[in-house]
Write a protein that holds these residues in place. Structure first.
Motif, mmCIF file in Angstrom:
data_model
loop_
_atom_site.group_PDB
_atom_site.id
_atom_site.type_symbol
_atom_site.label_atom_id
_atom_site.label_comp_id
_atom_site.label_asym_id
_atom_site.label_seq_id
_atom_site.Cartn_x
_atom_site.Cartn_y
_atom_site.Cartn_z
ATOM 1 N N UNK A 118 0.815 -1.220 0.000
ATOM 2 C CA UNK A 118 0.000 0.000 0.000
ATOM 3 C C UNK A 118 0.848 1.269 0.000
ATOM 4 N N UNK A 119 1.931 1.290 0.760
ATOM 5 C CA UNK A 119 2.776 2.490 0.816
ATOM 6 C C UNK A 119 3.459 2.750 -0.519
ATOM 7 N N UNK A 120 3.890 1.706 -1.194
ATOM 8 C CA UNK A 120 4.513 1.885 -2.506
ATOM 9 C C UNK A 120 3.509 2.446 -3.510
ATOM 10 N N UNK A 121 2.302 1.916 -3.484
ATOM 11 C CA UNK A 121 1.252 2.401 -4.390
ATOM 12 C C UNK A 121 0.933 3.857 -4.103
ATOM 13 N N UNK A 396 -17.409 -3.088 8.348
ATOM 14 C CA UNK A 396 -15.966 -3.237 8.245
ATOM 15 C C UNK A 396 -15.359 -2.003 7.577
ATOM 16 N N UNK A 397 -14.216 -1.600 8.072
ATOM 17 C CA UNK A 397 -13.455 -0.507 7.472
ATOM 18 C C UNK A 397 -12.232 -1.112 6.798
ATOM 19 N N UNK A 398 -12.167 -1.033 5.477
ATOM 20 C CA UNK A 398 -11.079 -1.636 4.714
ATOM 21 C C UNK A 398 -9.813 -0.778 4.697
ATOM 22 N N UNK A 399 -9.917 0.456 5.187
ATOM 23 C CA UNK A 399 -8.777 1.373 5.217
ATOM 24 C C UNK A 399 -8.137 1.524 3.839
ATOM 25 N N UNK A 400 -8.976 1.672 2.823
ATOM 26 C CA UNK A 400 -8.459 1.830 1.459
ATOM 27 C C UNK A 400 -7.653 3.111 1.297
ATOM 28 N N UNK A 401 -7.812 4.063 2.222
ATOM 29 C CA UNK A 401 -7.044 5.315 2.137
ATOM 30 C C UNK A 401 -5.551 5.089 2.333
ATOM 31 N N UNK A 402 -5.148 3.872 2.692
ATOM 32 C CA UNK A 402 -3.721 3.537 2.756
ATOM 33 C C UNK A 402 -3.048 3.681 1.394
ATOM 34 N N UNK A 403 -3.844 3.590 0.333
ATOM 35 C CA UNK A 403 -3.298 3.504 -1.019
ATOM 36 C C UNK A 403 -3.209 4.851 -1.746
ATOM 37 N N UNK A 404 -3.781 5.923 -1.188
ATOM 38 C CA UNK A 404 -3.794 7.194 -1.927
ATOM 39 C C UNK A 404 -3.763 8.377 -0.967
ATOM 40 N N UNK A 405 -3.310 9.493 -1.497
ATOM 41 C CA UNK A 405 -3.259 10.723 -0.719
ATOM 42 C C UNK A 405 -4.590 11.467 -0.850
#
Length: 473
Positions: A118-121, A396-405
């Motif tokens: 996720x951090x790389x993306x 459920x919270x998938x925390x998709x915000x890990x992938x984008x600013x």
């Protein structure tokens, strides 16, 4: 000094002209002509600052550019071409669309993307745009927007117009559920589809359902089909229909107890740019669900029905609701009757499934059986979509915000989605598009989204067979 005359007396005609302009525009301007900084506000203005003719003229003129901006966004994010799946239809004859429609960044493949952290993306900025939250067609304005199929049929049957003069529906019809939807009743499974291929409206419901429903259910259905004032469709100057409107009915969005893809914004978030687009889910199978509202976690369908009528219809603003003619339903009779009808809306038949929600090996194909294995195993789908109806009835919270600013797109902040309820997957092929805001146009898109967000690293064959399995649910 509280009146315009007092201002004129003390400040002169120039300042009075400025104040007069303020009364029309709602802006706060100093005597020097400088506009003051607006105050953060949870409320909408109650008093009219502009005539309906002026509002209409201004918004009609702005509409082409607004819709072009939205359609440009959809074209940038998705492949919107017509690619129906061979031999796979929804309720009756409408083919489902197949293939991954979310576009990838230049030079990136799905396999390569799934190998990134996720951090790389995030750092590379390669999270697919179609996986980001989907803005409303005009996010700063918001409100309910209906597809043309629903608008045209209601005009024909009821002479009631849900056309907005400022906006059109954005997602192409090929990606929406079949219209009108089939109706299956848990109380009368022997009847199959009781819709007769018609859109149920206030004009035909009685002849269609008398003798099938009990009196409370018939009255509940009548109320679900009765239009009541709503934020954009009412009798005030601050409406978005050409003519004063009787309003919107519950089943205008949940057509035939299914979905037509109508969308609006959730009413419980401020400020406007953080509000989420919400796509209409089907009401099928509400009797086995224990949470209602994609994010609000209302505990009963009665809670949901009452909340929608009192506040959500008016962008969550009870002050505006009072102005525009909110119809407060009686909980003990009317809301209960509406819920009694909603709770007999059944999922469509799934002839390949057993009582436990698993495939009958004598009826399923090898691809379907392999897809089921992936669903309950490597794909981690059953972690949330469990049981015979494929829901754990929680959030459920998938925390998709890990992938984008976090950033702004078309007036909407690309922020976190937060906790979303687990929707049941029975009949899932019949109710596109997917996710709470409709950002995923096909089941193939949905598999790619969760494969990336959950980090399951499925093979191409596993992804294809997982889609095939979900079509059988």
């Amino acid at each position: 000094m509280s009146t315009l005359k007092q201002v004129i007396k003390t400040a002169g005609p120039i300042a009075a002209g400025i104040v007069g302009a303020c009364l029309l525009t709602g802006k706060i301007v100093s005597a020097a002509g400088q506009e003051a900084q607006p105050v953060k506000n949870s409320y909408q203005p109650v008093d009219d600052k502009e005539t309906f003719a002026s509002i209409h003229s201004r918004m009609v003129a702005a509409k082409p550019a607004i819709m072009q901006r939205q359609m440009d966004l959809l074209t940038e994010r998705y492949d919107l071409s017509d690619r129906p799946a061979a031999g796979v239809v929804m309720d009756r004859t409408k083919p489902i669309q197949e293939g991954v429609r979310v576009k990838l960044p230049q030079g990136v493949t799905w396999t390569e993307l799934s190998r990134q952290t996720p951090d790389q993306i995030l750092q590379k900025g390669i999270f697919p745009q179609g996986f980001l939250p989907l803005p409303h067609a005009n996010h700063p304005e918001g409100g309910m927007v209906f597809p043309k199929t629903e608008i045209d049929e209601l005009k024909k049957q009821e002479d009631r117009d849900l056309t907005r003069f400022d906006l059109d529906f954005d997602i192409p019809d090929r990606f929406l559920a079949e219209f009108p939807a089939a109706i299956y009743l848990s109380t009368r499974p022997d009847l199959g589809d009781v819709s007769q291929g018609k859109l149920v409206t206030i004009d035909n419901y009685y002849e269609m359902f008398s003798g099938i429903l009990n009196p409370k259910q018939i009255e509940g259905l009548r109320l679900l089909l009765t239009p009541f004032p709503q934020q954009q469709f009412n009798q005030t100057n601050d409406r978005r229909s050409d003519k004063a409107s009787r309003g919107v009915a519950c089943l205008d969005c949940h057509q035939n107890g299914g979905t037509n893809g109508a969308f609006h914004l959730v009413g419980d978030i401020r400020p406007q740019e953080f509000r989420h687009r919400i796509e209409t889910p089907a009401l099928r199978g509400v009797n086995i669900q224990r949470l209602f509202g994609s994010q609000r976690a209302l505990k009963t369908v009665e809670d949901f029905t009452e909340f929608e009528q009192r506040a959500a219809y008016f962008d969550g603003d009870h002050v505006i609701a009072a102005k525009k003619g909110v119809n407060v339903l009686d909980r003990g009779s009317q809301v209960h009757f509406m819920a009694e009808f909603e709770e007999i809306l059944d999922f469509p038949p799934a002839p390949k499934l057993g009582w436990d929600g698993k495939l009958d090996p004598t009826k399923a194909t090898p691809a379907e059986l392999h897809g089921q294995e992936v669903f309950f195993g490597k794909g981690q789908c059953a972690t949330c979509h469990s049981g015979s109806y494929f829901t754990d009835n929680t959030m459920h919270d998938l925390h998709a915000e890990r992938f984008y600013k976090q950033h702004m797109v078309n007036g909407m902040m690309m922020a976190r989605d937060g906790a979303i309820k687990t929707f049941p997957l029975r009949g899932i092929k019949d109710t596109p598009p997917y996710l709470h805001d409709g950002r995923l146009l096909t089941l193939d898109d949905t598999v790619e989204y969760f494969n990336l967000v959950l980090g399951t690293k499925l093979t191409e064959q596993e992804k294809k067979d997982l889609v095939v399995f979900m079509r059988a649910l």
